[in-house]
Design a protein around this motif. Sequence first.
Motif, PDB file in Angstrom:
ATOM      1  N   ASP A 167     -65.272 -24.400 -61.994  1.00 57.16           N
ATOM      2  CA  ASP A 167     -64.229 -23.401 -61.731  1.00 57.16           C
ATOM      3  C   ASP A 167     -62.854 -24.024 -61.983  1.00 57.16           C
ATOM      4  N   ILE A 168     -62.546 -24.246 -63.262  1.00 54.20           N
ATOM      5  CA  ILE A 168     -61.246 -24.811 -63.609  1.00 54.20           C
ATOM      6  C   ILE A 168     -60.152 -23.905 -63.056  1.00 54.20           C
ATOM      7  N   SER A 169     -59.206 -24.513 -62.345  1.00 49.07           N
ATOM      8  CA  SER A 169     -58.191 -23.748 -61.640  1.00 49.07           C
ATOM      9  C   SER A 169     -56.799 -24.166 -62.106  1.00 49.07           C
ATOM     10  N   ILE A 170     -56.009 -23.206 -62.538  1.00 45.29           N
ATOM     11  CA  ILE A 170     -54.635 -23.460 -62.945  1.00 45.29           C
ATOM     12  C   ILE A 170     -53.786 -23.247 -61.694  1.00 45.29           C
ATOM     13  N   ARG A 171     -53.540 -24.332 -60.963  1.00 50.88           N
ATOM     14  CA  ARG A 171     -53.060 -24.228 -59.590  1.00 50.88           C
ATOM     15  C   ARG A 171     -51.700 -23.553 -59.473  1.00 50.88           C
ATOM     16  N   ASP A 172     -50.775 -23.831 -60.389  1.00 56.49           N
ATOM     17  CA  ASP A 172     -49.457 -23.209 -60.244  1.00 56.49           C
ATOM     18  C   ASP A 172     -49.535 -21.697 -60.434  1.00 56.49           C
TER      19      ASP A 172
ATOM     20  N   THR B   7     -49.129 -27.675 -65.907  1.00 55.14           N
ATOM     21  CA  THR B   7     -49.460 -29.100 -65.768  1.00 55.14           C
ATOM     22  C   THR B   7     -50.254 -29.328 -64.478  1.00 55.14           C
ATOM     23  N   ALA B   8     -50.865 -28.265 -63.973  1.00 53.55           N
ATOM     24  CA  ALA B   8     -51.612 -28.356 -62.711  1.00 53.55           C
ATOM     25  C   ALA B   8     -53.013 -27.798 -62.901  1.00 53.55           C
ATOM     26  N   VAL B   9     -53.757 -28.402 -63.833  1.00 53.96           N
ATOM     27  CA  VAL B   9     -55.103 -27.952 -64.176  1.00 53.96           C
ATOM     28  C   VAL B   9     -56.115 -28.770 -63.383  1.00 53.96           C
ATOM     29  N   ASP B  10     -56.917 -28.108 -62.576  1.00 55.53           N
ATOM     30  CA  ASP B  10     -57.799 -28.784 -61.625  1.00 55.53           C
ATOM     31  C   ASP B  10     -59.261 -28.458 -61.925  1.00 55.53           C
ATOM     32  N   TYR B  11     -60.149 -29.300 -61.422  1.00 56.77           N
ATOM     33  CA  TYR B  11     -61.602 -29.158 -61.576  1.00 56.77           C
ATOM     34  C   TYR B  11     -62.206 -28.657 -60.272  1.00 56.77           C
ATOM     35  N   GLU B  12     -63.358 -27.994 -60.355  1.00 54.15           N
ATOM     36  CA  GLU B  12     -64.102 -27.579 -59.161  1.00 54.15           C
ATOM     37  C   GLU B  12     -65.580 -27.473 -59.512  1.00 54.15           C
ATOM     38  N   ALA B  13     -66.395 -28.364 -58.987  1.00 54.13           N
ATOM     39  CA  ALA B  13     -67.840 -28.331 -59.208  1.00 54.13           C
ATOM     40  C   ALA B  13     -68.476 -27.247 -58.341  1.00 54.13           C
ATOM     41  N   GLU B  14     -69.336 -26.428 -58.960  1.00 53.73           N
ATOM     42  CA  GLU B  14     -69.943 -25.347 -58.194  1.00 53.73           C
ATOM     43  C   GLU B  14     -71.392 -25.081 -58.614  1.00 53.73           C
ATOM     44  N   LEU B  15     -72.222 -24.789 -57.630  1.00 52.72           N
ATOM     45  CA  LEU B  15     -73.532 -24.192 -57.870  1.00 52.72           C
ATOM     46  C   LEU B  15     -73.306 -22.704 -58.128  1.00 52.72           C
ATOM     47  N   ALA B  16     -73.910 -22.180 -59.184  1.00 55.44           N
ATOM     48  CA  ALA B  16     -73.782 -20.761 -59.490  1.00 55.44           C
ATOM     49  C   ALA B  16     -75.148 -20.097 -59.485  1.00 55.44           C
ATOM     50  N   VAL B  17     -75.151 -18.844 -59.101  1.00 55.21           N
ATOM     51  CA  VAL B  17     -76.369 -18.036 -59.003  1.00 55.21           C
ATOM     52  C   VAL B  17     -76.339 -16.977 -60.096  1.00 55.21           C
ATOM     53  N   VAL B  18     -77.441 -16.820 -60.800  1.00 51.16           N
ATOM     54  CA  VAL B  18     -77.576 -15.740 -61.779  1.00 51.16           C
ATOM     55  C   VAL B  18     -78.479 -14.670 -61.174  1.00 51.16           C
ATOM     56  N   ILE B  19     -77.953 -13.451 -61.079  1.00 50.36           N
ATOM     57  CA  ILE B  19     -78.728 -12.356 -60.507  1.00 50.36           C
ATOM     58  C   ILE B  19     -79.837 -11.949 -61.478  1.00 50.36           C
ATOM     59  N   GLY B  20     -81.044 -11.742 -60.936  1.00 47.15           N
ATOM     60  CA  GLY B  20     -82.200 -11.453 -61.773  1.00 47.15           C
ATOM     61  C   GLY B  20     -82.588  -9.998 -61.835  1.00 47.15           C
ATOM     62  N   LYS B  21     -82.222  -9.222 -60.813  1.00 49.73           N
ATOM     63  CA  LYS B  21     -82.525  -7.788 -60.842  1.00 49.73           C
ATOM     64  C   LYS B  21     -81.510  -7.060 -59.972  1.00 49.73           C
TER      65      LYS B  21
ATOM     66  N   MET C 120     -65.343 -37.900 -58.199  1.00 49.68           N
ATOM     67  CA  MET C 120     -64.264 -37.200 -57.512  1.00 49.68           C
ATOM     68  C   MET C 120     -64.789 -36.262 -56.421  1.00 49.68           C
ATOM     69  N   GLN C 121     -65.956 -35.692 -56.643  1.00 51.53           N
ATOM     70  CA  GLN C 121     -66.594 -34.821 -55.657  1.00 51.53           C
ATOM     71  C   GLN C 121     -68.043 -35.258 -55.503  1.00 51.53           C
TER      72      GLN C 121
ATOM     73  N   ALA D   8     -55.759 -31.672 -53.777  1.00 50.19           N
ATOM     74  CA  ALA D   8     -55.734 -32.117 -52.379  1.00 50.19           C
ATOM     75  C   ALA D   8     -55.613 -33.630 -52.244  1.00 50.19           C
ATOM     76  N   ARG D   9     -55.610 -34.357 -53.363  1.00 48.29           N
ATOM     77  CA  ARG D   9     -55.552 -35.809 -53.324  1.00 48.29           C
ATOM     78  C   ARG D   9     -54.106 -36.305 -53.199  1.00 48.29           C
ATOM     79  N   ASP D  10     -53.963 -37.510 -52.742  1.00 50.75           N
ATOM     80  CA  ASP D  10     -52.653 -38.141 -52.632  1.00 50.75           C
ATOM     81  C   ASP D  10     -52.704 -39.519 -53.291  1.00 50.75           C
ATOM     82  N   PRO D  11     -52.155 -39.649 -54.504  1.00 49.06           N
ATOM     83  CA  PRO D  11     -51.438 -38.623 -55.266  1.00 49.06           C
ATOM     84  C   PRO D  11     -52.397 -37.619 -55.886  1.00 49.06           C
ATOM     85  N   GLN D  12     -51.847 -36.472 -56.261  1.00 50.75           N
ATOM     86  CA  GLN D  12     -52.661 -35.439 -56.876  1.00 50.75           C
ATOM     87  C   GLN D  12     -53.200 -35.900 -58.234  1.00 50.75           C
TER      88      GLN D  12
END
Length: 279
Positions: free
Chosen positions: A155-160, A119-133, A207-208, A249-253
């Motif tokens: 980067d969905i994170s299952i915090r527990d 019951t602790a599924v969190d979101y995380e926005a990220e820039l990602a890099v794809v390697i080309g060579k 949220m972010q 990290a929010r209050d409340p989470q």
Amino acid sequence: MRYVSFAAGGRSSWGVLQGEQIVDVGSAAGVPETLAGYLAAGSPDLTAAMESGETISLSDVTYLPVIPRPHKILCVGLNYKNHILEMGHVLPSFPTLFSKFATALIGDGDGILYPTVSTAVDYEAELAVVIGKTASKVAAAEALDYVGGYTILNDISIRDYQRRTSQFMQGKTFDRTTPVGPCMVTLDEIENPLDLGIKLTLNGEVMQDSSTADLIFNVPELIEYISTFMTLEPGDIIATGTPGGVGTARDPQVYLKPGDTVEIEVAGIGRLSNQVVTE
């Protein structure tokens, strides 16, 4: 150029995104069948494939992860100053790395699978890099020469599960929980990857909201560091970390629940949108 991987008509392919259409180059003669294969082949000229490729409406395709089965998915934790502060950590001297695996990946518009064990599924926005060579022992000054393009990763994170041990991995790579896409954008379309706006909304609420200028270790520095001890291969993905505003990290989470819609926008790349669905 904007490259996508997709499914349509019972088959999978990849192509070039042009407005509301995709030119299917992956089915053209002499072109590798996957985007990762195209990168591994040295990104050959696609002029002939663009001229002969079938044009498909976006309404007729399902997005796949932009690289459906990368050899490596490397993630950086605690890499934005504002996120480190909200989590109560000190600034790191070296990048904190963990791995995901291809079974975790989904495409834009696909459902984030809500795990019944948490019951602790969190979101995380990220820039990602794809390697080309292939990159081994690359200096930061030359690192961008080894980048195929940029994309977006949630980067969905299952915090527990993440906190069960000192290692993050078990909370980071649950099956069908990590959206990536919708496209890979080549470097020539990104004016300054070191200062890109990045924003995540949950059911329309921001949220972010940050910028890659807040990264502690930027893209060239990450490639230099990782390639010191590991050979990076075409199609490998590096997720560069998330800014402040995560749910734990929010209050409340604030944790995700089935039915929620999560959208991430990164300037110059586009929008990655997914709904949380029951397992």
